[in-house]
Design a protein around this motif. Structure first.
Motif, PDB file in Angstrom:
ATOM      1  N   LEU A 170      -2.462   6.056   0.022  1.00 59.48           N
ATOM      2  CA  LEU A 170      -2.531   4.948  -0.926  1.00 59.48           C
ATOM      3  C   LEU A 170      -3.934   4.848  -1.503  1.00 59.48           C
ATOM      4  CD1 LEU A 170      -0.742   2.154   1.175  1.00 59.48           C
ATOM      5  CD2 LEU A 170       0.311   3.913  -0.258  1.00 59.48           C
ATOM      6  N   SER A 171      -4.023   4.390  -2.740  1.00 61.71           N
ATOM      7  CA  SER A 171      -5.322   4.096  -3.331  1.00 61.71           C
ATOM      8  C   SER A 171      -5.860   2.803  -2.726  1.00 61.71           C
ATOM      9  CB  SER A 171      -5.199   3.942  -4.846  1.00 61.71           C
ATOM     10  OG  SER A 171      -4.526   2.729  -5.164  1.00 61.71           O
ATOM     11  N   ALA A 172      -7.088   2.451  -3.085  1.00 59.78           N
ATOM     12  CA  ALA A 172      -7.672   1.211  -2.582  1.00 59.78           C
ATOM     13  C   ALA A 172      -6.868   0.001  -3.034  1.00 59.78           C
ATOM     14  CB  ALA A 172      -9.123   1.091  -3.051  1.00 59.78           C
ATOM     15  N   GLY A 173      -6.171   0.136  -4.164  1.00 59.34           N
ATOM     16  CA  GLY A 173      -5.336  -0.951  -4.658  1.00 59.34           C
ATOM     17  C   GLY A 173      -3.910  -0.910  -4.157  1.00 59.34           C
ATOM     18  N   GLY A 174      -3.575   0.079  -3.344  1.00 56.24           N
ATOM     19  CA  GLY A 174      -2.236   0.162  -2.771  1.00 56.24           C
ATOM     20  C   GLY A 174      -1.257   1.029  -3.529  1.00 56.24           C
ATOM     21  N   ARG A 175      -1.710   1.727  -4.583  1.00 54.80           N
ATOM     22  CA  ARG A 175      -0.799   2.621  -5.292  1.00 54.80           C
ATOM     23  C   ARG A 175      -0.507   3.861  -4.456  1.00 54.80           C
ATOM     24  NH1 ARG A 175      -2.713   5.103  -9.074  1.00 54.80           N
ATOM     25  NH2 ARG A 175      -4.889   4.521  -8.770  1.00 54.80           N
ATOM     26  N   VAL A 176       0.741   4.321  -4.481  1.00 53.64           N
ATOM     27  CA  VAL A 176       1.137   5.502  -3.714  1.00 53.64           C
ATOM     28  C   VAL A 176       0.696   6.750  -4.471  1.00 53.64           C
ATOM     29  CG1 VAL A 176       3.061   6.795  -2.751  1.00 53.64           C
ATOM     30  CG2 VAL A 176       3.090   4.286  -2.692  1.00 53.64           C
ATOM     31  N   GLU A 209      -5.174   0.021 -13.339  1.00 52.51           N
ATOM     32  CA  GLU A 209      -4.602   0.081 -11.994  1.00 52.51           C
ATOM     33  C   GLU A 209      -4.005  -1.248 -11.579  1.00 52.51           C
ATOM     34  OE1 GLU A 209      -5.626   1.632  -7.498  1.00 52.51           O
ATOM     35  OE2 GLU A 209      -7.288   1.160  -8.830  1.00 52.51           O
ATOM     36  N   THR A 210      -4.727  -2.349 -11.822  1.00 54.79           N
ATOM     37  CA  THR A 210      -4.299  -3.656 -11.324  1.00 54.79           C
ATOM     38  C   THR A 210      -3.745  -4.566 -12.406  1.00 54.79           C
ATOM     39  OG1 THR A 210      -6.510  -4.622 -11.626  1.00 54.79           O
ATOM     40  CG2 THR A 210      -6.047  -3.508  -9.527  1.00 54.79           C
ATOM     41  N   GLY A 211      -4.075  -4.278 -13.673  1.00 57.35           N
ATOM     42  CA  GLY A 211      -3.658  -5.145 -14.760  1.00 57.35           C
ATOM     43  C   GLY A 211      -4.534  -6.358 -14.968  1.00 57.35           C
ATOM     44  N   VAL A 212      -5.574  -6.535 -14.142  1.00 57.63           N
ATOM     45  CA  VAL A 212      -6.426  -7.710 -14.292  1.00 57.63           C
ATOM     46  C   VAL A 212      -7.370  -7.523 -15.475  1.00 57.63           C
ATOM     47  CG1 VAL A 212      -6.323  -8.163 -11.816  1.00 57.63           C
ATOM     48  CG2 VAL A 212      -8.236  -6.868 -12.742  1.00 57.63           C
ATOM     49  N   LEU A 213      -7.808  -8.636 -16.059  1.00 57.50           N
ATOM     50  CA  LEU A 213      -8.731  -8.587 -17.187  1.00 57.50           C
ATOM     51  C   LEU A 213     -10.105  -8.094 -16.732  1.00 57.50           C
ATOM     52  CD1 LEU A 213      -7.925 -11.912 -19.077  1.00 57.50           C
ATOM     53  CD2 LEU A 213      -7.682  -9.604 -19.978  1.00 57.50           C
ATOM     54  N   GLU A 257     -11.827   6.084   1.549  1.00 57.82           N
ATOM     55  CA  GLU A 257     -11.359   5.552   0.271  1.00 57.82           C
ATOM     56  C   GLU A 257      -9.847   5.487   0.341  1.00 57.82           C
ATOM     57  OE1 GLU A 257     -13.353   6.825  -3.568  1.00 57.82           O
ATOM     58  OE2 GLU A 257     -13.880   8.496  -2.252  1.00 57.82           O
ATOM     59  N   GLY A 258      -9.278   4.320   0.135  1.00 53.67           N
ATOM     60  CA  GLY A 258      -7.835   4.179   0.180  1.00 53.67           C
ATOM     61  C   GLY A 258      -7.309   3.982   1.584  1.00 53.67           C
ATOM     62  N   TYR A 259      -6.006   4.293   1.756  1.00 55.27           N
ATOM     63  CA  TYR A 259      -5.339   4.008   3.024  1.00 55.27           C
ATOM     64  C   TYR A 259      -4.352   5.130   3.355  1.00 55.27           C
ATOM     65  CZ  TYR A 259      -6.934  -0.787   2.168  1.00 55.27           C
ATOM     66  OH  TYR A 259      -7.702  -1.899   1.915  1.00 55.27           O
ATOM     67  N   LEU A 260      -4.041   5.237   4.667  1.00 54.09           N
ATOM     68  CA  LEU A 260      -2.961   6.083   5.153  1.00 54.09           C
ATOM     69  C   LEU A 260      -1.853   5.165   5.631  1.00 54.09           C
ATOM     70  CD1 LEU A 260      -1.798   8.865   6.025  1.00 54.09           C
ATOM     71  CD2 LEU A 260      -2.876   8.455   8.257  1.00 54.09           C
ATOM     72  N   LEU A 261      -0.643   5.371   5.099  1.00 53.11           N
ATOM     73  CA  LEU A 261       0.506   4.566   5.494  1.00 53.11           C
ATOM     74  C   LEU A 261       1.401   5.385   6.412  1.00 53.11           C
ATOM     75  CD1 LEU A 261       2.675   2.203   3.406  1.00 53.11           C
ATOM     76  CD2 LEU A 261       3.797   4.159   4.467  1.00 53.11           C
ATOM     77  N   ARG A 262       1.793   4.792   7.539  1.00 54.24           N
ATOM     78  CA  ARG A 262       2.740   5.415   8.468  1.00 54.24           C
ATOM     79  C   ARG A 262       4.018   4.584   8.461  1.00 54.24           C
ATOM     80  NH1 ARG A 262      -0.016   8.618  12.521  1.00 54.24           N
ATOM     81  NH2 ARG A 262      -2.283   8.433  12.323  1.00 54.24           N
ATOM     82  N   LEU A 263       5.160   5.263   8.316  1.00 59.30           N
ATOM     83  CA  LEU A 263       6.435   4.569   8.195  1.00 59.30           C
ATOM     84  C   LEU A 263       7.412   5.114   9.218  1.00 59.30           C
ATOM     85  CD1 LEU A 263       8.078   2.565   6.351  1.00 59.30           C
ATOM     86  CD2 LEU A 263       8.821   4.593   5.103  1.00 59.30           C
ATOM     87  N   SER A 264       8.155   4.217   9.868  1.00 57.76           N
ATOM     88  CA  SER A 264       9.189   4.662  10.802  1.00 57.76           C
ATOM     89  C   SER A 264      10.293   5.354  10.036  1.00 57.76           C
ATOM     90  CB  SER A 264       9.762   3.462  11.561  1.00 57.76           C
ATOM     91  OG  SER A 264      10.880   3.853  12.313  1.00 57.76           O
ATOM     92  N   SER A 265      10.776   6.462  10.559  1.00 58.08           N
ATOM     93  CA  SER A 265      11.814   7.238   9.874  1.00 58.08           C
ATOM     94  C   SER A 265      13.220   6.795  10.226  1.00 58.08           C
ATOM     95  CB  SER A 265      11.664   8.727  10.214  1.00 58.08           C
ATOM     96  OG  SER A 265      11.783   8.912  11.609  1.00 58.08           O
ATOM     97  N   GLY A 266      13.353   5.727  11.027  1.00 54.90           N
ATOM     98  CA  GLY A 266      14.699   5.246  11.378  1.00 54.90           C
ATOM     99  C   GLY A 266      15.204   5.901  12.648  1.00 54.90           C
ATOM    100  N   GLY A 267      16.475   5.749  12.920  1.00 50.74           N
ATOM    101  CA  GLY A 267      17.063   6.248  14.164  1.00 50.74           C
ATOM    102  C   GLY A 267      17.075   7.749  14.242  1.00 50.74           C
ATOM    103  N   VAL A 321      -8.585  10.982 -12.515  1.00 51.19           N
ATOM    104  CA  VAL A 321      -9.559  11.875 -11.872  1.00 51.19           C
ATOM    105  C   VAL A 321      -9.876  11.378 -10.469  1.00 51.19           C
ATOM    106  CG1 VAL A 321     -11.930  12.718 -11.979  1.00 51.19           C
ATOM    107  CG2 VAL A 321     -10.540  12.661 -14.062  1.00 51.19           C
ATOM    108  N   ARG A 322     -10.081  10.062 -10.331  1.00 48.34           N
ATOM    109  CA  ARG A 322     -10.377   9.503  -9.000  1.00 48.34           C
ATOM    110  C   ARG A 322      -9.194   9.696  -8.051  1.00 48.34           C
ATOM    111  NH1 ARG A 322     -12.307   5.149 -12.055  1.00 48.34           N
ATOM    112  NH2 ARG A 322     -10.619   3.794 -11.338  1.00 48.34           N
ATOM    113  N   ASP A 323      -7.990   9.497  -8.580  1.00 43.80           N
ATOM    114  CA  ASP A 323      -6.803   9.677  -7.734  1.00 43.80           C
ATOM    115  C   ASP A 323      -6.705  11.101  -7.205  1.00 43.80           C
ATOM    116  OD1 ASP A 323      -6.097   7.069  -8.139  1.00 43.80           O
ATOM    117  OD2 ASP A 323      -4.480   7.484  -9.557  1.00 43.80           O
ATOM    118  N   GLU A 324      -6.948  12.063  -8.077  1.00 40.12           N
ATOM    119  CA  GLU A 324      -6.857  13.458  -7.663  1.00 40.12           C
ATOM    120  C   GLU A 324      -7.911  13.783  -6.618  1.00 40.12           C
ATOM    121  OE1 GLU A 324      -5.506  17.075  -7.004  1.00 40.12           O
ATOM    122  OE2 GLU A 324      -4.508  15.523  -8.186  1.00 40.12           O
ATOM    123  N   ARG A 325      -9.114  13.253  -6.792  1.00 40.30           N
ATOM    124  CA  ARG A 325     -10.171  13.491  -5.800  1.00 40.30           C
ATOM    125  C   ARG A 325      -9.793  12.853  -4.466  1.00 40.30           C
ATOM    126  NH1 ARG A 325     -14.069  10.364  -4.112  1.00 40.30           N
ATOM    127  NH2 ARG A 325     -13.761   8.895  -5.827  1.00 40.30           N
TER     128      ARG A 325
END
Length: 517
Positions: free
Chosen positions: A272-278, A206-210, A314-324, A248-252
């Protein structure tokens, strides 16, 4: 715990060869030299002379490998004692148990057992898994080899980073992020010169860290040049299992948190996942990962848009403005091609499957929309199932956004620029040259959807007739360059009739016509 097993040298050699084919990460130029296989003890004596010369600052029989030289420099800068260094004991058994339980590699230990068991040669190797700091979490092997490891601190709870104990396969793999094999006196600290080891790092998918390293260590006579490929293949297998667990975690997480996204009632947003993946999005296009801070708040996307991120269980909900108000997305479909099709939304290319491209084609051809039943018939024929269509539309809306693909009926609610629609318009209102400027190949040539196939054949036939009627060598040449016209004898004959004798294109057409005769 990892389990050691007795296997013959022949079996090990065969498995080493197979693993070498599996691995694509090993830097061959930095691998130990072939002398290892021919005479490991003589090679070890040579390495001892190399090490002594480097430490004394005098010319040696040869330079060390660059991966070893760089590691020695880092180790000496960390004040590791080459003659008296010893791996520090950091955690006792009780503390180590909790670290093991919480470590991300714990769930894949069964897979590591299965792979690592096959690389034990007469039970003379010690097999090790460390964390990202070089702490040995798990160790397994034949009793005599474990006792031998105990005498040099090669045991659970000790730290084997380069800063702690100098050059060694585990620490150096973690320092470089690459698989490495360290033999005899390539270890900076003298007490490990009777050992040979190979290790590969393992990263979080997910993050690429060692996350840690996987290591195989043993006495000098057990060295095998392909051991580095084996530990690399094992690390790749572990990362593959981690990706499967992540899916599996993402689907749950999607299933549990989807009500939060649905509560936005079609407004732009994402899970979003806890790491910010959509993980899921609606009515918006987003990068694959959003840079989120613990606790949420306002974040700026890479394209300058602002969004609000709210923490969930677990994770996040992102809200985005849809523009004009009233702003429509721009959907561009480039589906007339001998090669890959192209789909862009608001200037961003979005990879879509052939099935989704077929749906977009049919919706673009029917701007007033189609019911699930009509769309199923046009996609699959009489065997079409509206339930299947609804599932595909759901996936397509998640990918392109609800502001692009709308329901009841299914229709495109964007400003559509489709090359096949422009080709149709040019057939009615444009010149032959205008038609061929748009028509660059058949419509979705791999599609077998009945309505798409019918549209492709009809459009191609009309463009072909326009080209033949034009008696214009430029128009005919443009059609001949497409997959539709390359082997068309009538087009070739028309080109030969219209191309001037001095035109260099005439020779190419004539040669191709002769091959088809």
């Amino acid at each position: 715990m990892l389990v050691a097993a007795n296997v013959s040298g022949a079996t090990l050699h065969a498995r080493c060869t197979a693993a070498r084919r599996l691995s694509t990460l090993v830097n061959v130029a930095e691998a130990p030299e072939p002398e290892l296989l021919r005479d490991p003890e003589s090679y070890a004596r040579l390495l001892e002379h190399v090490r002594e010369a480097v430490l004394q600052g005098v010319p040696g029989p040869r330079p060390p490998r660059s991966v070893v030289s760089d590691s020695w420099n880092r180790s000496l800068a960390a004040r590791v004692d080459p003659d008296e260094g010893e791996a520090p004991f950091v955690f006792d058994t009780e503390a180590l148990a909790s670290l093991r339980e919480a470590h991300p590699l714990a769930p894949v230990l069964p897979v590591l057992r299965q792979m690592l068991v096959s690389i034990a040669d007469d039970a003379e190797h010690v097999m090790i898994v460390t964390d990202a700091d070089g702490l040995i979490l798990w160790r397994e092997g034949e009793t005599a080899q474990l006792l031998r490891g105990d005498r040099v601190g090669l045991t659970e709870g000790t730290r084997w980073s380069e800063a702690a104990i100098g050059t060694n396969a585990m620490g150096t793999a973690l320092a470089t992020g690459e698989p490495v094999q360290i033999h005899s006196a390539e270890h900076l600290v003298r007490r490990y010169h009777t050992w040979t080891c190979a290790a590969a790092p393992v990263r979080d998918p997910e993050t690429g860290v060692l996350l840690g390293s996987i290591d195989v260590s043993g006495p000098l006579r057990t060295v095998h040049p392909a051991m580095i490929s084996l530990v690399t293949a094992t690390a790749q297998l572990a990362e593959g299992q981690l990706r499967a667990h992540l899916a599996v975690r993402d689907e749950r997480l999607r299933r549990v948190n989807m009500p939060h996204l649905e509560a936005l009632r079609g407004r732009p947003g994402a899970l979003l996942s806890a790491g910010g993946r959509v993980l899921a999005a609606q009515a918006c296009l987003l990068p694959s990962t959003v840079d989120v801070r613990r606790g949420g708040g306002t974040v700026a996307l890479s394209d300058g848009r602002l969004a609000t991120v709210e923490p969930l269980a677990e994770g996040y909900l992102l809200r985005l403005s849809s523009g004009g108000a009233g702003q429509r997305s721009r959907l561009r479909l480039g589906y007339l091609s001998d090669g890959a099709h192209s789909t862009t939304v608001d200037g961003r290319e979005v990879p879509v499957t052939l099935r989704h491209a077929e749906i977009l084609t049919l919706l673009a051809l029917h701007p007033n929309g189609l019911s699930a039943e009509r769309l199923a018939l046009q996609l699959y024929g009489e065997t079409g199932n509206p339930v299947t269509v609804r599932a595909e539309i759901h996936r397509l809306r998640s990918q392109l956004g609800a502001q692009v693909v709308q329901t009841r009926p299914y229709r495109l609610a964007a400003d559509v620029d489709a090359d096949f629609v422009r080709a149709r318009t040019s057939l009615r209102t444009g010149s032959p040259a205008d038609v061929l400027r748009v028509f660059r190949g058949p419509l979705l040539p791999e599609s077998e959807a009945p309505a798409v196939r019918e549209e492709r054949e009809s459009l191609t036939a009309q463009v072909r007739q326009v080209a033949l009627n034009s008696e214009d060598p430029g128009v005919l040449w443009s059609f001949w360059e497409t997959a539709c016209g390359v082997d068309d004898l009538a087009v070739l004959d028309a080109l030969l009739e219209t191309l001037p004798a001095a035109d260099p294109r005439r020779a190419a057409v004539s040669a191709h016509r002769a091959r088809l005769a």
